[in-house]
Design an enzyme around this catalytic site. Structure first.
Site, PDB file in Angstrom:
ATOM      1  CG  HIS A 255      -2.160   0.842   1.348  1.00 55.52           C
ATOM      2  ND1 HIS A 255      -1.876   2.543   1.064  1.00 55.52           N
ATOM      3  CD2 HIS A 255      -3.191   0.813   0.840  1.00 55.52           C
ATOM      4  CE1 HIS A 255      -3.335   2.742   1.209  1.00 55.52           C
ATOM      5  NE2 HIS A 255      -3.654   2.192   0.774  1.00 55.52           N
ATOM      6  CG  ASP A 311      -7.388  -3.887  -1.743  1.00 57.88           C
ATOM      7  OD1 ASP A 311      -9.450  -3.556  -2.190  1.00 57.88           O
ATOM      8  OD2 ASP A 311      -6.751  -3.260  -2.878  1.00 57.88           O
TER       9      ASP A 311
END
Length: 374
Positions: A255, A311
């Site tokens: 991320h 996710d």
């Protein structure tokens, strides 16, 4: 001239909505820890918090819940549109066009944000998504149930049966966790449009369009595809090492903001495990593969600050709750619409049109040559 590709580390506004501590893996909505909100709050209360900056009192809460319930149904025009859509259409394209129709029905020509338009968007997103899911499955759409909570009703409209307490809680938590995440691509896209003083629906359409991309809202779909491709726990390490040797991404890992474990992934892992153990079969197998991918992925990538993101486990949660993978981004959007609206409300209070610059590096003074001489 320093070019900040992807506008990385460029601040575009001050905010009181969401704070991310990427180094320590912490996330706060309006100052409240995401762990507390996931455990003790619900979608409706957290939406009110995100939008209006405070936890509602009982009167405010009941009024907000009632408004959402009363606004869930969609117009006959929207129903006819959804029935006319091809079954192989991209669900995010369907959602985007449905929101355009909502804007036309409300007849919004210039900048305006009413309480009703806010409620309409938040309450109708799940109805639109569920309606199209049912049609795609060759099933009759299920009408909203005013007795059910926002998350429970979403699952009821999708699956045609009332969800269990565990399923309702998992859906509620997943939607809270996807509600906002500071200045991500889709939120920024919404703000760009809102900064021109366009209408709210147009701004939200921009957010949907950005979220459609596989590097944003489509990443959880890619994570589930990876688990299926691996096929068995015993194949995980070889699969990961092959990906890394080919300099390919491990979907659901890494991320831009978090340099440690994404707190949303930590919470969702708990619910993914709960649902996997309850449902067994394919869901349990996918969860076991995911857990092994997490272990091996952290072994090779953790030292570089690359860990599971939201996710990674949301893919299993959404799938176990009855959503086909191609609908994952629409579920994401059904939660994130609250965050988009909140950031729009915050930005336009002290609005300035967003107009960045591009550094020109081409030629100047070129001589024009007529067409017949080229």
């Amino acid at each position: 001239m320093e070019i900040k590709k992807g506008l990385e580390d460029v601040y575009v506004k001050e905010t009181e909505i969401t704070y991310i501590d990427g180094e320590l893996g912490r996330l706060y909505y309006r100052g409240y820890s995401i762990y507390d909100l996931a455990e003790f709050s619900n979608f409706e209360e957290t939406s009110y918090l995100i939008l209006y900056g405070k936890l509602p009192n009982i009167f405010e809460y009941e009024n907000f819940v009632r408004s959402l319930k009363e606004s869930r149904s969609i117009s006959n025009g929207l129903r006819e549109f959804l029935k006319s859509v091809k079954k192989d259409a991209n669900p995010m394209d369907v959602l985007r066009t449905a929101v355009s129709i909502m804007g036309l029905e409300e007849n919004t020509h210039v900048y305006s944000i009413s309480d009703q338009s806010i409620v309409n968007l938040i309450s109708k997103f799940p109805t639109i998504v569920a309606y199209y899911i049912r049609l795609k499955r060759d099933l009759e759409p299920v009408e909203p149930d005013p007795e059910l909570s926002h998350a429970s009703n979403f699952l009821y409209m999708v699956n045609g049966s009332k969800p269990s307490e565990e399923e309702s809680k998992a859906m509620d938590v997943a939607m809270i966790l996807h509600m906002d995440h500071e200045m991500n691509a889709s939120t920024f896209a919404s703000l760009v449009v809102a900064s021109t003083l366009s209408d709210l629906y147009s701004s939200i359409i921009a957010g949907i369009s950005a979220l459609k991309g596989p590097l944003h809202g489509g990443a959880n779909y890619e994570a589930l595809k990876m688990f299926r491709e691996i096929g068995d726990v015993d194949n995980v390490e070889k699969y990961i090492l092959t990906k890394l040797s080919n300099k390919q991404r491990i979907m659901g890992f890494g991320h831009r903001v978090y340099k440690t474990y994404d707190p949303r992934a930590r919470i969702l892992k708990t619910y993914a495990k709960l649902l996997a153990e309850k449902k067994g079969g394919e869901i349990k197998k996918l969860y076991d593969i995911a857990e092994k991918v997490e272990e091996i992925g952290i072994k090779y990538l953790g030292s570089r600050g690359i860990y599971p993101n939201v996710d990674f486990y949301s893919s299993i949660v959404f799938y176990s709750l009855g959503f086909e993978p191609e609908f994952f981004p629409t579920v994401f959007a059904s939660a994130r619409v609250t965050g988009w609206i909140a950031h729009i409300l915050e930005y336009v209070k002290d609005n300035k049109i967003i107009r960045p610059k591009a550094y020109y590096k081409g030629e100047v003074g070129r001589k024009y040559i007529p067409l017949d001489s080229r």
